[in-house]
Write a protein that holds these residues in place. Structure first.
Motif: not given
Length: 375
Positions: A139-143, A146-150
């Motif tokens: 869960e932590a890696v997924a979020t 997502q933040k890094a990509s955005r």
């Protein structure tokens, strides 16, 4: 003592270890307060202890071991929030994973000395604990990702937008220098080169903005209108021919090419495919554009001759930032190429409800086929 009970009773001891380890993660950890370093660690541990005391089916156990436990729609877990905040604090993804690895080791190291016998229940405790750590890490890696990509895509969009003003000035300067009344032949030649470079940079910026738009979730918008696809194909060939005067282009059309499509987008699609054909085609051989109309679909083919593309490269050729290695018989690619042209061509095709694929062999050359519905 049950592991879940141990976690609850020795929460502060575990948090002290978490904080101590997080502070060693440089450079972000060294400047953070104790509260920031412990960010959501208490909530993560509470969630783990609570879940360990919850009855679980074998299917749920398997899914959790893969980091695939279901999360309520719209809900944000403590672990996912932790991942987002670690990204904002400047932690790397490797450092984020290291925190969970250290947490796993810390809890087991503190708990195991109090286990008198490794019974079936205690073994089950360790299995459930490891499942929860894996789920929290996922869960932590997924979020975080997502933040890094955005963040990256927003930066690209802002960069592309801010480059437009100085580029417009450069293009105007090229137009001025290219005028016959401005100076001599040498001045005009410089103006033509400046104008051509400005056009190349404008294409790159457009690609950059389209890529950022697609990655930010809005996709590439299209506004289909009734029109003549054949005329758009001729415009695309004229424009690319002006940019590559040393290359020969051939166009063949067949059937009624009146249909509904976004003219600007389809011209962009064709320009990207033709430019790719120029870059990777052999010198002296023409680039061919064929367009044929069917009852329900229109098929466009762009073909060039040159070294065949390997099967593994064909599988990834529409991926963003993917670039083929140049071979001696191919034209030099622009050094500023971003490897986004084919990705954008695919996105425009899909936005029209169409299909695109590529084939390549030593005999017929490399061919990109776009199939669009007539609507």
């Amino acid at each position: 003592m049950k592991l879940s009970s141990f976690i609850t009773r020795h929460m502060e001891d575990i948090l002290v270890e978490w904080e101590s380890f997080a502070r060693t993660l440089q450079p972000a950890g060294s400047e953070m307060s104790a509260l920031a370093l412990r960010n959501h660690a208490r909530q993560i541990l509470h969630a783990i202890a609570l879940d360990m005391d919850t009855v679980e089916t074998p299917s749920q156990q398997y899914q959790k071991s893969k980091g695939l436990a279901p999360v309520a729609v719209g809900a944000e877990t403590a672990a996912s929030t932790h991942g987002a905040l670690r990204h904002l604090s400047g932690f790397s993804l490797t450092q984020l994973a290291a925190e969970f690895r250290a947490l796993r080791a810390t809890v087991l190291r503190l708990w195991l000395p109090q286990v008198k016998a490794l019974s079936e229940d205690r073994t089950r405790d360790m299995v459930r604990f490891n499942e929860n750590i894996d789920q929290a890490l996922a869960e932590a890696v997924a979020t975080y990702s997502q933040k890094a990509s955005r963040t990256r895509d927003t930066f690209l969009a802002i960069l592309g937008h801010d480059l437009r003003s100085p580029l417009a000035t450069l293009a105007m300067a090229g137009e001025y220098l290219a005028r016959a009344e401005t100076g001599n032949e040498q001045t005009a030649a410089v103006g033509i080169r400046v104008r051509r470079s400005a056009a190349t940079m404008n294409t790159m910026i457009n690609d950059l903005l389209e890529f950022a738009r697609s990655q930010l979730g809005s996709g590439i918008p299209v506004s289909p209108q009734a029109g003549d696809l054949g005329q758009v194909c001729r415009w695309a060939v004229e424009d690319i021919g002006a940019a590559h005067p040393d290359c020969r282009f051939e166009i063949e059309t067949q059937g009624n090419l009146e249909c509904r499509f976004d003219a600007a987008r389809v011209q962009q699609l064709l320009s990207n495919l033709l430019n790719n054909a120029v870059q990777y085609g052999s010198n002296g051989l023409p680039v061919l554009l064929q367009v044929a109309a069917g009852d329900s679909e229109i098929v466009m083919r762009v073909r060039n001759h040159g070294s065949p593309i390997a099967a593994e490269s064909l599988a990834a050729i529409f991926d963003p930032m993917f670039q083929l290695a140049a071979t001696p018989d191919q034209r030099d690619r622009p050094r500023t190429s971003l490897g986004l042209g084919l990705f954008i061509a695919r996105e425009i095709t899909l936005a029209h409800g169409g299909r695109i694929h590529a084939s390549s062999d030593a005999y017929t050359g490399t061919e990109f086929i776009v199939i669009l519905p007539r609507r």
